[in-house]
Design a protein around this motif. Structure first.
Motif, mmCIF file in Angstrom:
data_model
loop_
_atom_site.group_PDB
_atom_site.id
_atom_site.type_symbol
_atom_site.label_atom_id
_atom_site.label_comp_id
_atom_site.label_asym_id
_atom_site.label_seq_id
_atom_site.Cartn_x
_atom_site.Cartn_y
_atom_site.Cartn_z
ATOM 1 N N GLU A 768 1.122 -1.825 -0.062
ATOM 2 C CA GLU A 768 -0.198 0.391 -0.256
ATOM 3 C C GLU A 768 1.153 0.889 0.090
ATOM 4 O O GLU A 768 0.878 2.081 -0.593
ATOM 5 N N THR A 769 1.781 1.182 0.530
ATOM 6 C CA THR A 769 3.033 1.879 0.878
ATOM 7 C C THR A 769 3.208 2.490 -0.527
ATOM 8 O O THR A 769 3.900 3.614 -0.568
ATOM 9 N N PHE A 770 4.379 1.635 -1.028
ATOM 10 C CA PHE A 770 4.633 1.641 -1.862
ATOM 11 C C PHE A 770 4.033 1.749 -3.789
ATOM 12 O O PHE A 770 4.218 2.605 -4.251
ATOM 13 N N GLU A 771 2.420 1.375 -3.397
ATOM 14 C CA GLU A 771 1.613 1.924 -4.302
ATOM 15 C C GLU A 771 1.401 3.305 -4.926
ATOM 16 O O GLU A 771 1.596 4.351 -5.431
ATOM 17 N N GLN A 772 1.069 4.216 -2.836
ATOM 18 C CA GLN A 772 1.075 5.450 -3.208
ATOM 19 C C GLN A 772 2.012 6.161 -3.588
ATOM 20 O O GLN A 772 1.654 7.023 -4.191
ATOM 21 N N ALA A 773 3.221 5.916 -2.417
ATOM 22 C CA ALA A 773 4.099 6.283 -3.256
ATOM 23 C C ALA A 773 4.786 6.401 -4.957
ATOM 24 O O ALA A 773 5.109 7.904 -5.763
ATOM 25 N N PRO A 778 6.391 13.132 -8.044
ATOM 26 C CA PRO A 778 6.884 14.305 -8.846
ATOM 27 C C PRO A 778 6.420 14.269 -9.614
ATOM 28 O O PRO A 778 5.932 15.327 -10.607
ATOM 29 N N GLY A 779 7.199 13.425 -10.767
ATOM 30 C CA GLY A 779 6.904 13.519 -12.089
ATOM 31 C C GLY A 779 6.086 12.771 -12.227
ATOM 32 O O GLY A 779 6.239 12.389 -13.743
ATOM 33 N N ARG A 780 5.043 13.106 -12.404
ATOM 34 C CA ARG A 780 4.316 11.578 -12.736
ATOM 35 C C ARG A 780 3.147 12.877 -13.665
ATOM 36 O O ARG A 780 2.757 14.060 -13.340
ATOM 37 N N LYS A 781 2.952 11.735 -14.628
ATOM 38 C CA LYS A 781 2.418 12.596 -15.962
ATOM 39 C C LYS A 781 1.769 11.219 -16.550
ATOM 40 O O LYS A 781 0.579 12.289 -16.451
ATOM 41 N N VAL A 826 9.249 6.135 -16.523
ATOM 42 C CA VAL A 826 9.801 5.001 -16.039
ATOM 43 C C VAL A 826 11.355 5.573 -14.982
ATOM 44 O O VAL A 826 10.936 5.098 -13.769
ATOM 45 N N GLY A 827 11.526 6.038 -15.525
ATOM 46 C CA GLY A 827 13.375 6.213 -14.990
ATOM 47 C C GLY A 827 13.404 7.391 -13.564
ATOM 48 O O GLY A 827 13.757 7.135 -12.611
ATOM 49 N N ALA A 828 11.950 8.740 -13.973
ATOM 50 C CA ALA A 828 11.713 8.840 -12.942
ATOM 51 C C ALA A 828 10.934 8.868 -11.955
ATOM 52 O O ALA A 828 11.950 9.084 -10.351
ATOM 53 N N LEU A 829 10.949 7.497 -12.077
ATOM 54 C CA LEU A 829 9.877 6.422 -11.645
ATOM 55 C C LEU A 829 10.791 5.922 -10.436
ATOM 56 O O LEU A 829 10.745 5.860 -9.214
ATOM 57 N N LEU A 830 11.882 5.059 -10.798
ATOM 58 C CA LEU A 830 12.736 4.202 -10.438
ATOM 59 C C LEU A 830 13.623 5.330 -9.743
ATOM 60 O O LEU A 830 13.821 5.080 -8.275
ATOM 61 N N ALA A 831 13.279 6.732 -10.479
ATOM 62 C CA ALA A 831 14.772 7.110 -9.324
ATOM 63 C C ALA A 831 13.721 7.290 -8.166
ATOM 64 O O ALA A 831 14.310 7.844 -6.536
ATOM 65 N N TYR A 832 12.729 8.139 -7.641
ATOM 66 C CA TYR A 832 11.878 8.386 -6.794
ATOM 67 C C TYR A 832 11.611 7.186 -5.934
ATOM 68 O O TYR A 832 11.952 7.610 -4.543
ATOM 69 N N LEU A 833 11.620 6.099 -6.546
ATOM 70 C CA LEU A 833 11.080 4.941 -5.656
ATOM 71 C C LEU A 833 12.697 4.776 -4.558
ATOM 72 O O LEU A 833 12.486 4.254 -3.464
ATOM 73 N N ARG A 834 13.737 4.897 -5.463
ATOM 74 C CA ARG A 834 14.890 4.080 -4.281
ATOM 75 C C ARG A 834 15.244 5.057 -3.574
ATOM 76 O O ARG A 834 15.925 5.038 -2.457
ATOM 77 N N GLY A 835 15.225 6.623 -3.791
ATOM 78 C CA GLY A 835 15.212 7.535 -2.803
ATOM 79 C C GLY A 835 14.612 7.861 -1.810
ATOM 80 O O GLY A 835 14.441 8.573 -0.594
ATOM 81 N N GLN A 836 12.907 7.419 -2.079
ATOM 82 C CA GLN A 836 11.764 7.320 -0.960
ATOM 83 C C GLN A 836 11.976 6.327 -0.095
ATOM 84 O O GLN A 836 11.582 6.147 1.272
ATOM 85 N N LEU A 837 11.564 4.661 -0.729
ATOM 86 C CA LEU A 837 11.726 3.769 0.201
ATOM 87 C C LEU A 837 13.231 3.085 -0.122
ATOM 88 O O LEU A 837 12.467 1.581 0.228
#
Length: 842
Positions: A768-773, A778-781, A826-837
């Motif tokens: 649930e936390t992973f999905e919300q993140a 921020p880069g979601r389009k 996808v690249g922006a998403l991967l970077a964000y998930l690495r940094g946040q979670l």
């Protein structure tokens, strides 16, 4: 109510009317005749005779040889076995060739070697009553040889009348006759019943403790009576109306009850201590034995009849065994009273005792005629006693009439223009209104050219408003005289109700998934609330009570359909059917003023928000409960029974989740979010196998699903095999499906792009936390949805890590996305998930 035409004819002349015509008149007056039974007159060859001599039968101890004068000029020899046959008795004799009511033909024969030229008849053999203990004993002044039917008219028509609860005045012969007399414009013949002149030797005391319980109480004492058989005419009338005859003292009270509709009770004076009758209440918990040996325990709301020492009657329902009329009763105290209809109804329901008296008291009796009824009862007891040779009967006390608050008769104004409008007759006459209403006892007090003022008679408690008087006029004039015209309607077809279609569709979808629809009553009991482990502050605590519930098990309006389904599962199990899969669509009823910690809980508050699509529902009326359509399902254990090709499979949270997800997908909700339920929010569900159901964005709760809490399963006698269950707010699902469909239709022009990505992540991170993140980075389009399709834990990812594999869907509402655009996001998403979670792509 069973009504005899012969008895009815005593009050209004209907001798010239056929049974079919009377039935048609009664039904037209609103007194529906359900059936008509006709009995035939006696055969001409059944005549009056006199027993001249009685001798023993030489060949049978139980038989007698009788010589009978039947007016034929010669004596008849008749063999008779009745124990009461004796010389000088006047009897009914069936001559040779006579046909009895049951079809038996009388012929000359020999009985044990002795000739018998006819038959001396009993009441049962002539269908007069059920008494076959002996032959009829007739009055000595009857003419020998005259057909008996000239003295006893057995030809009758019996009408079974179905009365509506408001017409309590027609629970009597006089009430029914009054309506017929008004319809046929004939005089009503009411009994002339003056109180017999008393020989005052005693005094009856009457006490009313509470005027609300007993508004009037009349009583009198009669001495010198005997509990002998009633006259034949009285017994015949009671039998025709469905009542058994007993003795004069009981039969007269039943006769007057049927005549006036006013219950009466007679006490043996020896058992009434202090010659006192007291109407009391607030005496609960007392054991009492009524007539017919019915044992009860009194309640504080019961109205009781006491003497100076003890309880002797359950007011308005039944007397006590300790004061009943006995064979040697010689003095009686007659009670005629008016008791509270509401209290009599509650007592009758609580005790399960339904009597002719309680039936009338519940619907209301005419308190203004109570003393008239007392006088009629006393006079009739004296008359019948005289007819049966009891010449000592007399009223031995001054009659008592305790009437604390005289009834104020109701007044109703009637407007002539209103009458004309309702009856569709623009020329209806004011004089006609007056004539018709005066026929039923209404008294004209005042009138103008267009207005009348009437005083309503005490026996018509159902007349409360102007429209009631108009209905009476229409009833007496004849509904067939009201003109009618089929309206010309120009109706253009409107749009189909999408919610109704959705409701039907989701029923079919549930059935296609293997569920069986059931229907239960929308009520809960306090036991259900306790079984569900709800607290008074919980949002599902039922706060809407029925004002006059039939019993405690249906006293509350439901806030969930779950209890009804659990009871259905138990019934199925008790009949050997396990593994049932049930669902129901019904209403939940919620108080719009939620309070306590639940007032801020969006799950409960969303029930109180008006629907954006269902605008036809009246939700904003003051004090109106909020009604919400719910879809509830249960999966009993086992989900699959053991077979040769598979083991038994239990119904768990995941099976309930699978069904809910399938239902959602069938109706356009491709993605649902599932969130943990805190135990106090749903105490009826297993704390580790339950979840809230949200829409894809997680902003709207659609319901819940889970396994039943073990304690709740035990409370419903489901033992340790707790079923899985779910409940959906059907209206929220409909709104979400409608909005999703609009979005899907808008986006369906451009194809989606899907990327399957796998990550390793710390074990404590929930999906649930992973999905919300993922959805909130921020880069979601163009990211549209995230769906988990694999979870892995093992040595390949490390002891403190686990793997999520998810399908990411990207879509644009304006154009087709290129691979480059998707790869960038996808690249922006991967970077964000690495940094946040700390999520690392595998």
């Amino acid at each position: 109510m069973l009504v005899s035409k012969n008895w009815l004819n005593d009050y209004v002349d209907i001798s010239d009317r056929s049974p079919e015509n009377i039935a048609e008149i009664l039904t037209g007056l609103g007194l529906e005749v359900e059936s008509t039974t006709t009995t035939q007159a006696l055969d001409e060859n059944i005549v009056v005779g006199k027993v001249l001599s009685v001798q023993a039968h030489p060949n049978a101890d139980a038989l007698r040889l009788c010589k009978v004068d039947a007016g034929l000029g010669s004596e008849l020899s008749i063999v008779c076995g009745a124990p009461n046959v004796r010389t000088g008795l006047t009897v009914a004799v069936a001559l040779k060739g006579a046909a009895l009511p049951d079809g038996t033909k009388i012929k000359a024969t020999k009985i044990r070697g002795e000739a018998s030229e006819g038959m001396i008849c009993s009441e049962a053999e002539l269908n007069i009553s059920e008494n076959h203990a002996g032959i009829m004993e007739l009055s000595a002044d009857l003419m020998k040889g005259k057909p008996f039917k000239s003295y006893m008219n057995t030809q009758d028509s019996l009408f079974e009348i179905k009365l509506t609860p408001n017409r309590s005045d027609c629970l009597s012969y006089i009430g029914i006759a009054r309506d017929i007399a008004a319809k046929l414009d004939k005089p009503l013949k009411t009994p002339i019943a003056p109180m017999p002149i008393p020989q005052i030797n005693h005094k009856v005391n009457v006490v009313i403790e509470n005027e609300d319980d007993c508004a009037r109480f009349c009583a009198a004492m009669i001495s010198g009576v005997k509990a002998v058989t009633s006259p034949l005419w009285l017994r015949k009338k009671l039998e025709a109306s469905g009542m058994n005859a007993h003795n004069i003292l009981v039969d007269v009270t039943n006769f007057v009850l049927l005549e006036y509709g006013q219950p009466i009770h007679a006490y043996d004076r020896r058992d009434v201590k202090g010659d006192t009758l007291k109407a009391v209440s607030r005496k609960g918990g007392l054991p009492f034995v009524t007539l017919k040996d019915i044992e009860i325990t009194t309640d504080v709301n019961d109205i009781l009849i006491y003497d100076t020492e003890r309880m002797i009657g359950l007011a308005g329902i039944m007397g006590g065994q300790n004061s009943e009329i006995k064979e040697d009763t010689s003095e009686v105290i007659i009670e005629v009273a008016h008791f509270s209809p509401q209290k009599i109804r509650k007592t009758a329901r609580r005790t399960g005792i339904a009597t002719e008296s309680s039936y009338r008291f519940e619907r209301g009796v005419d308190m203004e005629r109570a003393f008239e009824v007392l006088a009629r009862t006393c006079a009739l007891i004296l008359q019948c006693s005289q007819e049966q040779g009891v010449t000592t009967a007399h009223v031995s006390s001054a009659p008592v009439d305790v009437y604390p608050q005289t009834l104020v008769l109701k007044r109703i104004a009637l407007r002539l223009p209103r009458v004309r409008a309702i009856l569709a007759n623009p020329v209806f006459l004011l004089d006609t209104c007056v004539q018709q209403l005066e026929k039923i006892g209404c008294k004209l007090l005042d009138k103008t050219e267009e207005r009348m003022l009437f005083e309503i008679p005490s026996w018509r408690a159902d007349l409360q408003r102007e429209i009631d008087l108009i209905e009476e006029i229409a009833r007496l004039e004849g509904y067939d005289k009201v003109p009618y015209e089929i309206p010309r309607l120009q109706i253009s077809p409107g749009p189909e109700n999408r919610y109704i279609e959705f409701n039907d569709d989701i029923k079919r979808s549930a059935a296609n998934l293997g569920l069986t629809e059931i229907m239960t009553l929308p009520f809960l009991s306090e036991a259900d609330v306790q079984n569900l482990r709800l607290s008074p502050l919980h949002g599902l605590w039922p706060k809407i009570k029925l004002a006059n519930a039939l019993n405690e098990s249906v006293s509350l309006l439901q806030t969930s359909l779950l209890p009804g389904l659990l009871k259905a599962i138990l019934r199925n199990r008790n009949h050997g059917r396990r593994g049932s899969k049930l669902f129901e669509i019904g209403r939940g009823f919620f108080d719009k003023h939620l309070s306590g910690p639940w007032s801020d809980d969006p799950h409960w508050q969303h029930f109180l928000r008006p629907s954006r699509l269902l605008t036809h529902r009246a939700r904003d009326e003051k004090d109106r409960p909020v009604e919400r359509d719910l879809l509830t399902g249960t999966l009993d254990q086992p989900l699959l029974a053991k077979e040769w090709n598979h083991a038994e499979k239990a119904a768990t949270f995941f099976e309930a989740k699978e069904i809910v997800s399938a239902l959602a997908k069938m109706h356009g909700l491709r993605v649902l979010k599932w969130k943990t339920i805190e135990p106090e929010h749903a105490p009826f569900l297993h704390p580790h196998a339950s979840a809230w159901i949200f829409n894809e964005l997680g902003e709207r709760k659609l319901g819940w699903a889970g396994e039943l809490h073990p304690q709740v399963a035990l409370a419903y006698d489901l033992e340790d095999e707790a079923p899985a269950c779910f409940e959906l707010d059907l209206e929220a699902v409909f709104e979400e499906a409608h909005e999703t469909r609009m979005t899907v239709e808008a986006s369906a022009i451009f194809p989606p792009v899907t990327r399957d990505l796998a990550f390793t992540i710390a074990k404590h991170v929930r999906f649930e936390t992973f999905e919300q993140a993922s959805l909130n980075f921020p880069g979601r389009k163009h990211l549209n949805s995230v769906r988990l399709f694999d979870l892995y834990e093992g040595e390949q990812v490390g002891e403190d890590r686990k793997s999520f594999a998810a399908s990411y869907t990207f879509q644009s509402l304006r154009r087709t996305l290129t691979d480059h655009e998707v790869d960038q996001e996808v690249g922006a998403l991967l970077a964000y998930l690495r940094g946040q979670l700390g999520a690392v792509q595998r």
